[in-house]
Structure formats: C-alpha cells, structure tokens
Design a protein around this motif. Structure first.
Motif, PDB file in Angstrom:
ATOM      1  N   LEU A  95     -11.417  -6.589 -24.692  1.00  0.00           N
ATOM      2  CA  LEU A  95     -10.519  -5.944 -23.737  1.00  0.00           C
ATOM      3  C   LEU A  95      -9.094  -6.478 -23.860  1.00  0.00           C
ATOM      4  O   LEU A  95      -8.131  -5.728 -23.821  1.00  0.00           O
ATOM      5  N   ASN A  96      -8.965  -7.782 -23.998  1.00  0.00           N
ATOM      6  CA  ASN A  96      -7.653  -8.437 -24.025  1.00  0.00           C
ATOM      7  C   ASN A  96      -7.257  -8.685 -25.482  1.00  0.00           C
ATOM      8  O   ASN A  96      -7.457  -9.772 -26.023  1.00  0.00           O
ATOM      9  N   VAL A  97      -6.703  -7.666 -26.113  1.00  0.00           N
ATOM     10  CA  VAL A  97      -6.391  -7.757 -27.540  1.00  0.00           C
ATOM     11  C   VAL A  97      -5.335  -8.832 -27.832  1.00  0.00           C
ATOM     12  O   VAL A  97      -5.526  -9.660 -28.735  1.00  0.00           O
ATOM     13  N   PRO A  98      -4.205  -8.878 -27.116  1.00  0.00           N
ATOM     14  CA  PRO A  98      -3.222  -9.935 -27.410  1.00  0.00           C
ATOM     15  C   PRO A  98      -3.783 -11.338 -27.204  1.00  0.00           C
ATOM     16  O   PRO A  98      -3.518 -12.251 -27.997  1.00  0.00           O
ATOM     17  N   GLY A  99      -4.556 -11.557 -26.145  1.00  0.00           N
ATOM     18  CA  GLY A  99      -5.147 -12.868 -25.906  1.00  0.00           C
ATOM     19  C   GLY A  99      -6.150 -13.249 -26.972  1.00  0.00           C
ATOM     20  O   GLY A  99      -6.243 -14.414 -27.381  1.00  0.00           O
ATOM     21  N   PHE A 100      -6.910 -12.278 -27.445  1.00  0.00           N
ATOM     22  CA  PHE A 100      -7.883 -12.518 -28.510  1.00  0.00           C
ATOM     23  C   PHE A 100      -7.184 -12.979 -29.786  1.00  0.00           C
ATOM     24  O   PHE A 100      -7.608 -13.948 -30.433  1.00  0.00           O
ATOM     25  N   HIS A 101      -6.112 -12.310 -30.152  1.00  0.00           N
ATOM     26  CA  HIS A 101      -5.368 -12.704 -31.349  1.00  0.00           C
ATOM     27  C   HIS A 101      -4.805 -14.120 -31.224  1.00  0.00           C
ATOM     28  O   HIS A 101      -4.737 -14.865 -32.205  1.00  0.00           O
ATOM     29  N   ALA A 102      -4.396 -14.490 -30.016  1.00  0.00           N
ATOM     30  CA  ALA A 102      -3.746 -15.790 -29.796  1.00  0.00           C
ATOM     31  C   ALA A 102      -4.741 -16.899 -29.457  1.00  0.00           C
ATOM     32  O   ALA A 102      -4.332 -18.034 -29.216  1.00  0.00           O
ATOM     33  N   HIS A 103      -6.040 -16.597 -29.427  1.00  0.00           N
ATOM     34  CA  HIS A 103      -7.078 -17.576 -29.049  1.00  0.00           C
ATOM     35  C   HIS A 103      -6.799 -18.146 -27.659  1.00  0.00           C
ATOM     36  O   HIS A 103      -7.057 -19.324 -27.397  1.00  0.00           O
ATOM     37  N   GLN A 104      -6.302 -17.310 -26.749  1.00  0.00           N
ATOM     38  CA  GLN A 104      -5.967 -17.802 -25.413  1.00  0.00           C
ATOM     39  C   GLN A 104      -6.655 -16.962 -24.348  1.00  0.00           C
ATOM     40  O   GLN A 104      -7.029 -15.814 -24.578  1.00  0.00           O
ATOM     41  N   ARG A 105      -6.771 -17.568 -23.180  1.00  0.00           N
ATOM     42  CA  ARG A 105      -7.447 -16.911 -22.067  1.00  0.00           C
ATOM     43  C   ARG A 105      -6.651 -15.717 -21.544  1.00  0.00           C
ATOM     44  O   ARG A 105      -7.195 -14.643 -21.290  1.00  0.00           O
ATOM     45  N   GLY A 106      -5.347 -15.909 -21.377  1.00  0.00           N
ATOM     46  CA  GLY A 106      -4.520 -14.913 -20.713  1.00  0.00           C
ATOM     47  C   GLY A 106      -4.010 -13.828 -21.638  1.00  0.00           C
ATOM     48  O   GLY A 106      -4.228 -13.828 -22.851  1.00  0.00           O
ATOM     49  N   TYR A 107      -3.287 -12.895 -21.038  1.00  0.00           N
ATOM     50  CA  TYR A 107      -2.628 -11.825 -21.766  1.00  0.00           C
ATOM     51  C   TYR A 107      -1.440 -12.411 -22.528  1.00  0.00           C
ATOM     52  O   TYR A 107      -1.190 -13.619 -22.479  1.00  0.00           O
ATOM     53  N   ALA A 108      -0.670 -11.567 -23.211  1.00  0.00           N
ATOM     54  CA  ALA A 108       0.447 -12.051 -24.025  1.00  0.00           C
ATOM     55  C   ALA A 108       1.448 -12.869 -23.210  1.00  0.00           C
ATOM     56  O   ALA A 108       2.027 -13.835 -23.714  1.00  0.00           O
ATOM     57  N   ASP A 109       1.639 -12.497 -21.942  1.00  0.00           N
ATOM     58  CA  ASP A 109       2.589 -13.225 -21.087  1.00  0.00           C
ATOM     59  C   ASP A 109       1.930 -14.364 -20.319  1.00  0.00           C
ATOM     60  O   ASP A 109       2.558 -14.982 -19.466  1.00  0.00           O
ATOM     61  N   GLY A 110       0.656 -14.650 -20.618  1.00  0.00           N
ATOM     62  CA  GLY A 110      -0.064 -15.723 -19.943  1.00  0.00           C
ATOM     63  C   GLY A 110      -0.802 -15.303 -18.691  1.00  0.00           C
ATOM     64  O   GLY A 110      -1.568 -16.086 -18.131  1.00  0.00           O
ATOM     65  N   SER A 111      -0.603 -14.063 -18.235  1.00  0.00           N
ATOM     66  CA  SER A 111      -1.267 -13.595 -17.018  1.00  0.00           C
ATOM     67  C   SER A 111      -2.770 -13.451 -17.232  1.00  0.00           C
ATOM     68  O   SER A 111      -3.229 -13.101 -18.332  1.00  0.00           O
ATOM     69  N   ASP A 112      -3.527 -13.687 -16.170  1.00  0.00           N
ATOM     70  CA  ASP A 112      -4.975 -13.519 -16.198  1.00  0.00           C
ATOM     71  C   ASP A 112      -5.288 -12.059 -15.877  1.00  0.00           C
ATOM     72  O   ASP A 112      -5.115 -11.606 -14.743  1.00  0.00           O
ATOM     73  N   LEU A 113      -5.744 -11.301 -16.878  1.00  0.00           N
ATOM     74  CA  LEU A 113      -6.048  -9.885 -16.655  1.00  0.00           C
ATOM     75  C   LEU A 113      -7.147  -9.683 -15.622  1.00  0.00           C
ATOM     76  O   LEU A 113      -7.228  -8.622 -14.996  1.00  0.00           O
ATOM     77  N   ASN A 114      -7.998 -10.696 -15.441  1.00  0.00           N
ATOM     78  CA  ASN A 114      -9.079 -10.573 -14.472  1.00  0.00           C
ATOM     79  C   ASN A 114      -8.651 -10.990 -13.069  1.00  0.00           C
ATOM     80  O   ASN A 114      -9.487 -11.254 -12.210  1.00  0.00           O
ATOM     81  N   ARG A 115      -7.348 -11.063 -12.865  1.00  0.00           N
ATOM     82  CA  ARG A 115      -6.809 -11.331 -11.524  1.00  0.00           C
ATOM     83  C   ARG A 115      -5.718 -10.341 -11.131  1.00  0.00           C
ATOM     84  O   ARG A 115      -5.165 -10.441 -10.044  1.00  0.00           O
TER      85      ARG A 115
END
Length: 325
Positions: A95-115
């Motif tokens: 679901l979170n394509v930018p976060g997946f690419h960056a190996h990070q929990r959040g979206y590209a801007d660091g936001s938690d998509l599940n919040r």
C-alpha cells in the motif's frame, strides 16, 4: 493455480467489472506523482472468478517496513483454483509504495498512513494519498484483511485486532489461527476504521516482525485467510481448526518509560504476567539501575520492545487484558 507473468495494466482506479472472469489481472493504480513528476503506482492483483460472489481484499505494507504480508498475499492468490472461485480476491501487496522503497514505516514525508485515514482529496501528500487509496483501490471491497507486523525495535505475537462485538468481524477474527485476539473497535485514522466507515468488514492481522520473511508465521497467516475465503463462500473447502484456542483480550495498551536509559524487557511475547511483576528494568549509561517497571494488572504480552536504547516515552510492552469484550 496462478502462475506466469504478464505486464501490469496501468489504470487510474480499480474497476473489477471491467476485468475478465476466470482470470488474474495485474494492475498498477496511479495515486500520486513524485518530485520528478513520475507516477507513484500501487500494485494490485485481482483474481476474478467465473461466478458472482463477495469481493475480499488482502492488503499489506501500509507501513513500508512491514513486509511479512507480501508473501501471504502472493501465496493466497497462488493457491486459488480460478474455475471454482466465486466473486473476487483483490491483493495489494504494497500500500505504501514510497515507504516500501525507502525501507521506512512512514510515507515519503514521514507521516503514518495508518493514522491519517480516510485522508482528504486535497492538501498534504500523505492524506491525499490515503484518500486515493480508499477511493481508487479499496472501494470495491466488501471484506478486508489488513496485514501488519511490529515496527523497528519491537516484536509481536501473531495476533488479530478486530471489533469482537460485531458478529461479522468477530467471525473473521476467530477463523485466524492466531495466538491472541484483541478487541479493538478501530482507532480514528486507521485503515481498518476507515474501511468500516465505508461499509467494509475489516480485521487487522499482525504477522510477526519487520523487514523479514518469517516462514512459519506466513504459512499460518495463509491458512487463516483461506479459512475466511471458505467461510464467505469464495472458495470451496473445509475450515482448518487451530490446534490451540487463542487468548482473547477485551482490550490492550502499551506501557511506556518515564525517563531515558537502557531498557531490558523480561517477559516474551504471549507470556502471562501478574500484577506487580517486574517486567522491565532501566539503567543509565554507567550501568546503574534507574528504575524497574511492574505490570499494573494481570495480562498477556501481545508485543514488546527489543531496542535497549530508550528515550523517555519509549514503549516497553503491549499488555493485553484477558477476557471477552
């Protein structure tokens, strides 16, 4: 059996009625664009049966570092007999394509998509992306299993969060061969709560730990989802009974540190703890004991911190309070 590869079709939204029956369609749904102006597309796999029936969604990696769900989605789809499928199974492995690419929990801007669900049609990047996920990808669904794991520095049991007072979602939850079931109506901002507002019956399955494939948990989670498909009449078959009943919790919460230091958490996941039992110890950088943390009440350890480097307000353990809601 689903096998082989084909070039995915690039679309602006998922429209199951336009997809062929008795076949698997691979799509990339455009949701956003990056700073180069290139599209950000979510991968979607749709197995549509020859007969009408429920549309069941399987989603993973709304947190980009939570990857155990990817092979779960793949394996469930791979196991389907298309000729006997009723309705459709929609798999969204990331679901979170930018976060997946960056190996990070959040979206590209660091936001938690599940919040930030259900998001909004205009504004900051993460809420807009969340809004488009719901509107362009998940709207056709009737049922949803959202796959998660623990995040960095934490470990989880195999557990399910669901509204156990709702008979439909409670049934879906109890079909999972989980170690723990946690009653939770869904906090504002989560995908599960947004899905429920849209009329979907949704549960969250926590499948172990981040940035790794855990084969035994993946296999068990596949069994749980296949139970759901049999229960809903999407596929024929028999429901596999769990060898052990899950521990049911009427609610749960995290314990947090009240100061910084080096943290050691003693019980393991699924361990029971008693009120007053020492569950963690915090030492300073010189090795002196600062404080010990005790269980405020009897419960079961749903998840815990494994990161000893703990600033004030760090998580200690996730305590489930046993009992039916």
């Amino acid at each position: 059996m689903i096998s082989g590869a084909s070039d995915p079709l690039e679309v602006d939204r998922l429209d199951i009625d336009t997809l062929p029956r008795g076949a698997v369609s691979r799509l990339r749904v455009t949701l956003a664009s990056d700073a180069m102006g290139d599209p950000v597309r979510v991968p979607v796999i749709v197995a549509r049966g020859p007969h009408d029936g429920p549309v069941v969604g399987l989603t993973a990696a709304i947190h980009g570092n939570e990857v155990n769900g990817l092979p779960v989605v793949h394996q469930v789809l791979r196991n389907l007999d298309l000729a006997r499928l009723r309705g459709a199974v929609v798999g969204v492995p990331v679901l979170n394509v930018p976060g997946f690419h960056a190996h990070q929990r959040g979206y590209a801007d660091g936001s938690d998509l599940n919040r930030v669900m259900p998001g909004r049609p205009q504004g900051a990047a993460a809420p807009v992306y969340a809004h488009r996920l719901l509107d362009r990808v998940l709207r056709p669904l009737a049922f949803l299993v959202d796959l998660h794991t623990a995040s960095f520095g934490r470990v989880n049991s195999l557990y399910v969060r669901a509204d156990l007072t709702d008979p439909v979602t409670a049934a879906l939850a109890r079909l999972q061969p989980a170690q723990i079931l946690v009653h939770n109506k869904g906090a504002d901002g989560t995908l599960r709560s947004a899905a429920a507002t849209m009329g979907l019956h949704a549960i969250t399955v926590e499948v172990g730990n981040p940035l790794r494939f855990q084969k035994s948990l993946i296999r068990t989670s596949v069994e749980g989802i296949e139970n759901v498909l049999v229960h809903l009449g999407v596929v024929p078959g028999e429901i596999l009974e769990s060898e052990e009943d899950p521990v049911v919790c009427r609610h749960s919460y995290w314990l947090y540190t009240d100061r910084g230091g080096l943290l050691e958490v003693f019980p393991g996941v699924t361990d029971t703890v008693r009120r007053g039992e020492v569950v963690a110890r915090l030492t300073n950088i010189y090795g002196d004991v600062l404080t010990e943390y005790r269980a405020p009440e009897d419960g079961v350890v749903v998840g815990k911190s494994t990161n000893p480097v703990s600033p004030m307000g760090a998580r200690i353990l996730h305590l489930g309070i046993v009992g039916e809601p």
